[in-house]
Enzyme design. Sequence first.
Site, PDB file in Angstrom:
ATOM      1  N   ILE A 197       5.922   3.355   2.869  1.00  0.00           N
ATOM      2  CA  ILE A 197       5.943   1.940   2.510  1.00  0.00           C
ATOM      3  C   ILE A 197       7.269   1.294   2.892  1.00  0.00           C
ATOM      4  O   ILE A 197       7.315   0.137   3.316  1.00  0.00           O
ATOM      5  CB  ILE A 197       5.632   1.741   1.010  1.00  0.00           C
ATOM      6  CG1 ILE A 197       5.234   0.293   0.723  1.00  0.00           C
ATOM      7  CG2 ILE A 197       6.802   2.149   0.135  1.00  0.00           C
ATOM      8  CD1 ILE A 197       3.878  -0.070   1.248  1.00  0.00           C
ATOM      9  N   SER A 250      18.214   8.284   1.464  1.00  0.00           N
ATOM     10  CA  SER A 250      17.060   9.179   1.465  1.00  0.00           C
ATOM     11  C   SER A 250      17.517  10.552   1.932  1.00  0.00           C
ATOM     12  O   SER A 250      18.259  10.655   2.909  1.00  0.00           O
ATOM     13  CB  SER A 250      15.964   8.651   2.389  1.00  0.00           C
ATOM     14  OG  SER A 250      14.888   9.560   2.467  1.00  0.00           O
ATOM     15  N   LYS A 293       6.179  -1.783  -6.627  1.00  0.00           N
ATOM     16  CA  LYS A 293       5.187  -1.670  -7.695  1.00  0.00           C
ATOM     17  C   LYS A 293       4.637  -0.249  -7.751  1.00  0.00           C
ATOM     18  O   LYS A 293       4.584   0.435  -6.714  1.00  0.00           O
ATOM     19  CB  LYS A 293       4.070  -2.701  -7.491  1.00  0.00           C
ATOM     20  CG  LYS A 293       3.244  -2.518  -6.211  1.00  0.00           C
ATOM     21  CD  LYS A 293       2.122  -1.532  -6.412  1.00  0.00           C
ATOM     22  CE  LYS A 293       1.484  -1.113  -5.116  1.00  0.00           C
ATOM     23  NZ  LYS A 293       0.622   0.070  -5.265  1.00  0.00           N
ATOM     24  N   ASP A 340      -2.543   3.205  -8.610  1.00  0.00           N
ATOM     25  CA  ASP A 340      -1.458   2.766  -7.733  1.00  0.00           C
ATOM     26  C   ASP A 340      -1.957   1.648  -6.814  1.00  0.00           C
ATOM     27  O   ASP A 340      -1.322   0.597  -6.723  1.00  0.00           O
ATOM     28  CB  ASP A 340      -0.890   3.935  -6.936  1.00  0.00           C
ATOM     29  CG  ASP A 340       0.265   3.507  -6.052  1.00  0.00           C
ATOM     30  OD1 ASP A 340       1.379   3.312  -6.569  1.00  0.00           O
ATOM     31  OD2 ASP A 340       0.042   3.344  -4.832  1.00  0.00           O
TER      32      ASP A 340
END
Length: 310
Positions: free
Chosen positions: A14, A36, A90, A168
């Site tokens: 994403i 990351s 989200k 999700d």
Amino acid sequence: MSPLRIAIVGFGKIARDQHVPAIAATEGAVLAAVASPNTSLAGVPQVATLEELLRNGPPFDAVALCTPPQVRRDQAAIALAAGKHVLLEKPPGAMLSEIGPLLTAAVAARRTLFATWHSRVAPAVEPARLLLAGRRITAVRISWKEDVRVWHPGQAWIWQPGGLGVFDPGINALSILTRILPQPLFVTSADLAFPANRDAPIAATLRLADAAGLPIFAEFDFRQTGPQSWDIHLDTDQGPVILSSGGAKLSAGGVQHVVAAAAEYAGLYRRFVELTATGEPDVDLTPFQLVADAFLLGHRRTVEPFEDAT
């Protein structure tokens, strides 16, 4: 005015597919770094963790937390304590109760906490809300069905406690619904299908209502193969209204409405830049509350185990 320097924390699908191009397309925003441990982006400074970013990374003003929801609370608290604005993918976290203290910390620090709902920025959502404002809605049906192996390949966190499973994507439908309907909603019943080897549901059916008794039926399923469906069908006193393709298309009375194409995440980042100019928060937990109520009220069924083909 200097651009808002944003660091992405957590660099999965994403973040790469949506957040990076959205930041590049947003006036007043620039991607400053990536945190990351396993992936990087050419030409952008990269470190393993948020803590390392704060110690040794380049200057930045805000973080976009794209990590799994189970770890976002700690990361948001660290970022706010360091004086950074925070954008939450989200769902905003793994639990409802963890968001309140973050909001309190953000207000005290005069920093933005932005709990995002990208589907609310889909191009047909606002036109649908305006259209429905002049109609009496008599029933709502939601079909939100997709193939988890296509959209979430190898993402073990989604099956763990706090990962929400089929909710999700399902929470996207609820985020649209709570935007376009005029009255607050509540869950009246829920049926949740849990794979025998997983801690989150692979499918769910919900019944919801508002104070006037509007009947709402929602089906969510992660096992859909073939055509995928992200549709909301509303019966009204002036004929049906249909939001399809996740809020990208709108039809009413069989007539397709032309809506200007818009990138959802670019809309989120425009809003984020606006909020950070004053430090204003934007935290609407309504869709998350409905999912939590579904877990509280839901009847749990055990179904066949799920194995990710990857």
